[in-house]
Design a protein around this motif. Structure first.
Motif, PDB file in Angstrom:
ATOM      1  N   GLN A  81       5.746   7.642  37.972  1.00 48.58           N
ATOM      2  CA  GLN A  81       5.005   8.870  37.711  1.00 48.58           C
ATOM      3  C   GLN A  81       3.623   8.564  37.170  1.00 48.58           C
ATOM      4  OE1 GLN A  81       7.560  11.165  35.124  1.00 48.58           O
ATOM      5  NE2 GLN A  81       8.271  12.318  36.893  1.00 48.58           N
ATOM      6  N   VAL A  82       2.680   9.357  37.619  1.00 50.77           N
ATOM      7  CA  VAL A  82       1.335   9.321  37.064  1.00 50.77           C
ATOM      8  C   VAL A  82       1.330  10.365  35.956  1.00 50.77           C
ATOM      9  CG1 VAL A  82      -1.112   9.724  37.515  1.00 50.77           C
ATOM     10  CG2 VAL A  82       0.336   8.667  39.271  1.00 50.77           C
ATOM     11  N   VAL A  83       0.886   9.991  34.773  1.00 53.38           N
ATOM     12  CA  VAL A  83       0.808  10.919  33.653  1.00 53.38           C
ATOM     13  C   VAL A  83      -0.653  11.266  33.447  1.00 53.38           C
ATOM     14  CG1 VAL A  83       1.266  11.268  31.207  1.00 53.38           C
ATOM     15  CG2 VAL A  83       2.850   9.918  32.589  1.00 53.38           C
ATOM     16  N   VAL A  84      -0.969  12.557  33.507  1.00 54.79           N
ATOM     17  CA  VAL A  84      -2.347  13.023  33.394  1.00 54.79           C
ATOM     18  C   VAL A  84      -2.492  13.809  32.094  1.00 54.79           C
ATOM     19  CG1 VAL A  84      -4.150  14.421  34.449  1.00 54.79           C
ATOM     20  CG2 VAL A  84      -2.528  13.187  35.898  1.00 54.79           C
ATOM     21  N   THR A  85      -3.497  13.460  31.322  1.00 53.81           N
ATOM     22  CA  THR A  85      -3.830  14.238  30.132  1.00 53.81           C
ATOM     23  C   THR A  85      -5.024  15.099  30.490  1.00 53.81           C
ATOM     24  OG1 THR A  85      -3.068  12.434  28.733  1.00 53.81           O
ATOM     25  CG2 THR A  85      -4.433  14.125  27.692  1.00 53.81           C
ATOM     26  N   ASP A  86      -4.840  16.430  30.405  1.00 52.59           N
ATOM     27  CA  ASP A  86      -5.920  17.327  30.798  1.00 52.59           C
ATOM     28  C   ASP A  86      -6.883  17.569  29.639  1.00 52.59           C
ATOM     29  OD1 ASP A  86      -4.755  19.289  29.160  1.00 52.59           O
ATOM     30  OD2 ASP A  86      -3.998  20.479  30.834  1.00 52.59           O
ATOM     31  N   ALA A  87      -7.887  18.380  29.861  1.00 55.92           N
ATOM     32  CA  ALA A  87      -8.935  18.627  28.860  1.00 55.92           C
ATOM     33  C   ALA A  87      -8.393  19.261  27.590  1.00 55.92           C
ATOM     34  CB  ALA A  87     -10.027  19.512  29.461  1.00 55.92           C
ATOM     35  N   ASP A  88      -7.263  19.965  27.678  1.00 54.13           N
ATOM     36  CA  ASP A  88      -6.652  20.601  26.513  1.00 54.13           C
ATOM     37  C   ASP A  88      -5.701  19.662  25.772  1.00 54.13           C
ATOM     38  OD1 ASP A  88      -7.953  22.997  27.084  1.00 54.13           O
ATOM     39  OD2 ASP A  88      -6.332  23.648  28.414  1.00 54.13           O
ATOM     40  N   GLY A  89      -5.581  18.434  26.245  1.00 59.92           N
ATOM     41  CA  GLY A  89      -4.688  17.465  25.619  1.00 59.92           C
ATOM     42  C   GLY A  89      -3.246  17.579  26.075  1.00 59.92           C
ATOM     43  N   GLU A  90      -2.964  18.438  27.043  1.00 64.71           N
ATOM     44  CA  GLU A  90      -1.607  18.584  27.556  1.00 64.71           C
ATOM     45  C   GLU A  90      -1.347  17.532  28.622  1.00 64.71           C
ATOM     46  OE1 GLU A  90       0.150  22.354  28.155  1.00 64.71           O
ATOM     47  OE2 GLU A  90      -1.589  23.380  27.311  1.00 64.71           O
ATOM     48  N   ARG A  91      -0.083  17.106  28.689  1.00 68.56           N
ATOM     49  CA  ARG A  91       0.299  16.067  29.641  1.00 68.56           C
ATOM     50  C   ARG A  91       1.015  16.664  30.833  1.00 68.56           C
ATOM     51  NH1 ARG A  91       1.617  10.649  27.438  1.00 68.56           N
ATOM     52  NH2 ARG A  91       3.554  10.908  28.581  1.00 68.56           N
ATOM     53  N   LEU A  92       0.656  16.188  32.002  1.00 72.98           N
ATOM     54  CA  LEU A  92       1.311  16.564  33.251  1.00 72.98           C
ATOM     55  C   LEU A  92       1.918  15.299  33.831  1.00 72.98           C
ATOM     56  CD1 LEU A  92      -1.670  18.514  34.834  1.00 72.98           C
ATOM     57  CD2 LEU A  92       0.273  19.517  33.648  1.00 72.98           C
ATOM     58  N   GLN A  93       3.157  15.365  34.287  1.00 74.33           N
ATOM     59  CA  GLN A  93       3.762  14.229  34.949  1.00 74.33           C
ATOM     60  C   GLN A  93       3.815  14.512  36.441  1.00 74.33           C
ATOM     61  OE1 GLN A  93       7.508  13.633  32.943  1.00 74.33           O
ATOM     62  NE2 GLN A  93       6.608  11.964  31.778  1.00 74.33           N
ATOM     63  N   LEU A  94       3.221  13.629  37.207  1.00 76.60           N
ATOM     64  CA  LEU A  94       3.139  13.812  38.654  1.00 76.60           C
ATOM     65  C   LEU A  94       3.883  12.693  39.351  1.00 76.60           C
ATOM     66  CD1 LEU A  94      -0.712  14.359  38.859  1.00 76.60           C
ATOM     67  CD2 LEU A  94       1.052  16.069  38.415  1.00 76.60           C
ATOM     68  N   ASP A  95       4.654  13.032  40.355  1.00 78.51           N
ATOM     69  CA  ASP A  95       5.287  12.011  41.172  1.00 78.51           C
ATOM     70  C   ASP A  95       4.182  11.278  41.929  1.00 78.51           C
ATOM     71  OD1 ASP A  95       6.585  11.144  43.929  1.00 78.51           O
ATOM     72  OD2 ASP A  95       8.161  11.267  42.395  1.00 78.51           O
ATOM     73  N   VAL A  96       4.356  10.008  42.162  1.00 78.22           N
ATOM     74  CA  VAL A  96       3.312   9.238  42.856  1.00 78.22           C
ATOM     75  C   VAL A  96       3.041   9.774  44.255  1.00 78.22           C
ATOM     76  CG1 VAL A  96       3.628   7.131  41.528  1.00 78.22           C
ATOM     77  CG2 VAL A  96       4.925   7.448  43.623  1.00 78.22           C
ATOM     78  N   ASN A  97       3.953  10.544  44.816  1.00 85.99           N
ATOM     79  CA  ASN A  97       3.738  11.101  46.154  1.00 85.99           C
ATOM     80  C   ASN A  97       2.640  12.162  46.181  1.00 85.99           C
ATOM     81  OD1 ASN A  97       5.720   9.478  47.298  1.00 85.99           O
ATOM     82  ND2 ASN A  97       7.314  10.937  46.777  1.00 85.99           N
ATOM     83  N   THR A  98       2.207  12.659  45.022  1.00 85.87           N
ATOM     84  CA  THR A  98       1.102  13.618  44.989  1.00 85.87           C
ATOM     85  C   THR A  98      -0.250  12.914  45.077  1.00 85.87           C
ATOM     86  OG1 THR A  98       0.999  13.648  42.580  1.00 85.87           O
ATOM     87  CG2 THR A  98       2.382  15.326  43.625  1.00 85.87           C
TER      88      THR A  98
END
Length: 67
Positions: free
Chosen positions: A24-41
């Motif tokens: 999984q790619v973990v993305v921290t957005d501008a608000d500091g929240e984390r999104l977990q994305l499958d590598v297929n995205t």
């Protein structure tokens, strides 16, 4: 593969900064929240510019991938 510190771009604009955990790619957005994305995205990675390009829009990420 190390993606820490890479900028993540959806098809309609910037999402945040990338990290990587397992498949999984973990993305921290501008608000500091984390999104977990499958590598297929991930559509492509540009190591020269340190950017991860996704094959989805920002709107598609929010409802289904919040942690």
């Amino acid at each position: 593969m190390t993606l820490v510190g890479y900028t993540v771009e959806a098809t309609d604009g910037a999402v945040g900064r990338a990290g990587y955990e397992g498949r999984q790619v973990v993305v921290t957005d501008a608000d500091g929240e984390r999104l977990q994305l499958d590598v297929n995205t991930v559509a492509r990675i540009d190591h020269r510019t340190h950017r991860v390009y996704l094959g989805v829009t920002r709107g598609e990420l929010r409802p289904t991938n919040r942690r």
